[in-house]
Design a protein around this motif. Structure first.
Motif, PDB file in Angstrom:
ATOM      1  N   GLU A  65       0.835  -1.208   0.000  1.00 37.84           N
ATOM      2  CA  GLU A  65       0.000   0.000   0.000  1.00 37.84           C
ATOM      3  C   GLU A  65       0.864   1.250   0.000  1.00 37.84           C
ATOM      4  OE1 GLU A  65      -3.052   2.705  -0.038  1.00 37.84           O
ATOM      5  OE2 GLU A  65      -3.002   0.570  -0.589  1.00 37.84           O
ATOM      6  N   ILE A  66       1.951   1.232   0.768  1.00 40.84           N
ATOM      7  CA  ILE A  66       2.892   2.365   0.750  1.00 40.84           C
ATOM      8  C   ILE A  66       3.460   2.541  -0.652  1.00 40.84           C
ATOM      9  CG2 ILE A  66       5.126   3.186   1.608  1.00 40.84           C
ATOM     10  CD1 ILE A  66       4.455   1.721   4.253  1.00 40.84           C
ATOM     11  N   ARG A  68       2.147   1.598  -3.472  1.00 42.46           N
ATOM     12  CA  ARG A  68       1.105   2.083  -4.377  1.00 42.46           C
ATOM     13  C   ARG A  68       0.944   3.589  -4.272  1.00 42.46           C
ATOM     14  NH1 ARG A  68      -3.810   3.795  -4.488  1.00 42.46           N
ATOM     15  NH2 ARG A  68      -4.055   3.702  -2.210  1.00 42.46           N
ATOM     16  N   GLN A  69       0.956   4.120  -3.046  1.00 44.97           N
ATOM     17  CA  GLN A  69       0.782   5.558  -2.863  1.00 44.97           C
ATOM     18  C   GLN A  69       1.992   6.347  -3.362  1.00 44.97           C
ATOM     19  OE1 GLN A  69      -0.995   7.063   0.715  1.00 44.97           O
ATOM     20  NE2 GLN A  69      -1.998   5.116   1.212  1.00 44.97           N
ATOM     21  N   LYS A  71       3.937   5.408  -5.826  1.00 43.25           N
ATOM     22  CA  LYS A  71       3.869   5.372  -7.295  1.00 43.25           C
ATOM     23  C   LYS A  71       2.794   6.303  -7.840  1.00 43.25           C
ATOM     24  CE  LYS A  71       5.825   0.779  -7.960  1.00 43.25           C
ATOM     25  NZ  LYS A  71       5.561  -0.641  -8.305  1.00 43.25           N
ATOM     26  N   SER A  72       1.813   6.648  -6.992  1.00 45.38           N
ATOM     27  CA  SER A  72       0.772   7.586  -7.429  1.00 45.38           C
ATOM     28  C   SER A  72       1.250   9.033  -7.370  1.00 45.38           C
ATOM     29  CB  SER A  72      -0.483   7.420  -6.569  1.00 45.38           C
ATOM     30  OG  SER A  72      -0.272   7.934  -5.260  1.00 45.38           O
ATOM     31  N   ARG A  74       2.876  10.494  -4.427  1.00 42.75           N
ATOM     32  CA  ARG A  74       3.007  11.067  -3.081  1.00 42.75           C
ATOM     33  C   ARG A  74       4.376  10.732  -2.505  1.00 42.75           C
ATOM     34  NH1 ARG A  74      -1.838   9.820   0.803  1.00 42.75           N
ATOM     35  NH2 ARG A  74      -0.763  11.490   1.927  1.00 42.75           N
ATOM     36  N   TYR A  76       7.142   9.663   0.146  1.00 43.42           N
ATOM     37  CA  TYR A  76       6.962   8.729   1.268  1.00 43.42           C
ATOM     38  C   TYR A  76       6.846   9.463   2.605  1.00 43.42           C
ATOM     39  CZ  TYR A  76      11.867   9.182   2.789  1.00 43.42           C
ATOM     40  OH  TYR A  76      13.063   9.662   3.262  1.00 43.42           O
ATOM     41  N   LEU A  79       3.200  10.443   3.634  1.00 37.17           N
ATOM     42  CA  LEU A  79       2.165   9.422   3.793  1.00 37.17           C
ATOM     43  C   LEU A  79       1.680   9.374   5.237  1.00 37.17           C
ATOM     44  CD1 LEU A  79       3.561   6.485   1.634  1.00 37.17           C
ATOM     45  CD2 LEU A  79       2.097   8.388   0.950  1.00 37.17           C
ATOM     46  N   PHE A  81      -1.022   7.085   7.879  1.00 35.32           N
ATOM     47  CA  PHE A  81      -1.905   5.942   8.112  1.00 35.32           C
ATOM     48  C   PHE A  81      -2.471   6.050   9.521  1.00 35.32           C
ATOM     49  CE2 PHE A  81       1.032   4.576   4.844  1.00 35.32           C
ATOM     50  CZ  PHE A  81       0.228   3.871   3.957  1.00 35.32           C
ATOM     51  N   GLU A  85      -5.731   1.546  10.591  1.00 38.77           N
ATOM     52  CA  GLU A  85      -5.139   0.960   9.384  1.00 38.77           C
ATOM     53  C   GLU A  85      -3.894   0.143   9.726  1.00 38.77           C
ATOM     54  OE1 GLU A  85      -5.832   3.865   5.638  1.00 38.77           O
ATOM     55  OE2 GLU A  85      -4.888   4.850   7.369  1.00 38.77           O
TER      56      GLU A  85
END
Length: 249
Positions: A65-66, A68-69, A71-72, A74, A76, A79, A81, A85
């Motif tokens: 999930e990290i 994925r975010q 690569k979108s 954002r 690191y 981020l 959570f 979560e």
């Protein structure tokens, strides 16, 4: 109470660090400390199997999930959570010890920032002690963990040629920018009369001696040693582990 973060590290594979990490977490838990054991040996940890845990949930799902975010688009370090979560990735052992099982997938070349997200977020959870079992050797994400924790327990069995290797690895870590003033040496085998004493080895390495543990019965079996007096050995190990925790506290 401030959270105590402890990384258990070995300069080489086979030092017994995973057994030490597991037993250390269990001993803290038995003392009534709210404890989390994190298997940071990405792609190959043994904690899940050793404790009889389910393959999922695990750290790898969080890292994916990290990833994925990131690569979108954002960064690191931006981020976030929620505690809910994070706890969704954590398992509870039947003893009550909480475990963040290892990722079955490695993330070579990109894990350092992702691992920093994990370590940073674990600070927000109400654990008094977090134990990280780490991969041996020198990898970027391992360097990041070693730099972020409060204590690094450097586990070795005390053979002279292994202690020489530890000195070489410590030098490599320092060259990579890792400060080692929070490192402490743990002997994972009682020295024989021909071995260098733990105190001498620690002094030569420039590290405090955190403790000397008898060889764990599990390691004795793996190395083909006799099981004679195994109950006595287990009792000795428990006493030595409690003495180690007394020093860490």
């Amino acid at each position: 109470m401030a959270q105590k973060k402890i990384a258990v590290y070995g300069a080489r594979e086979g030092s017994g660090k995973t057994v030490v990490a597991r037993e250390l977490a269990g001993a803290f838990h038995l003392r009534g400390k709210k404890t989390l054991l994190v298997d940071m040996v990405l792609g190959g940890g043994q904690v899940t199997r050793a404790l009889g845990l389910s393959p999922e949930p695990n750290l790898g799902q969080w890292l994916q999930e990290i990833d994925r975010q990131i690569k979108s688009g954002r960064p690191y370090f931006e981020l976030r959570f929620s505690p809910e979560e994070i706890t969704s990735y954590i398992q509870r052992h039947y003893t009550g010890l909480d475990v963040l099982a290892t990722s079955p997938v490695d993330f070579p070349g990109q894990a350092a920032g992702m691992v920093e997200v994990v370590v940073t977020h674990l600070r927000s959870l109400p654990y008094e002690v977090v134990i990280f079992d780490t991969r041996s050797g020198v990898r970027e994400y391992i360097l990041r963990i070693l730099s972020m924790v409060d204590i690094v327990l450097l586990v070795e069995d005390g053979y002279h040629y292994h202690i020489q290797h530890v000195a070489e690895v410590l030098e490599r870590l320092r060259e990579a920018g890792v400060k080692t003033d929070h490192f402490q040496l743990v002997y994972n085998r009682m020295p024989s009369v021909v071995d260098e004493s733990p105190e001498e080895a620690a002094a030569n390495l420039g590290l405090p001696l955190a403790g000397v543990l008898p060889e764990h019965p599990e390691l004795r079996q793996l190395r083909g040693a006799t099981n004679f007096l195994s109950f006595d050995i287990a009792d000795q190990y428990t006493r030595a582990m409690n003495e180690l925790i007394d020093r860490l506290e």
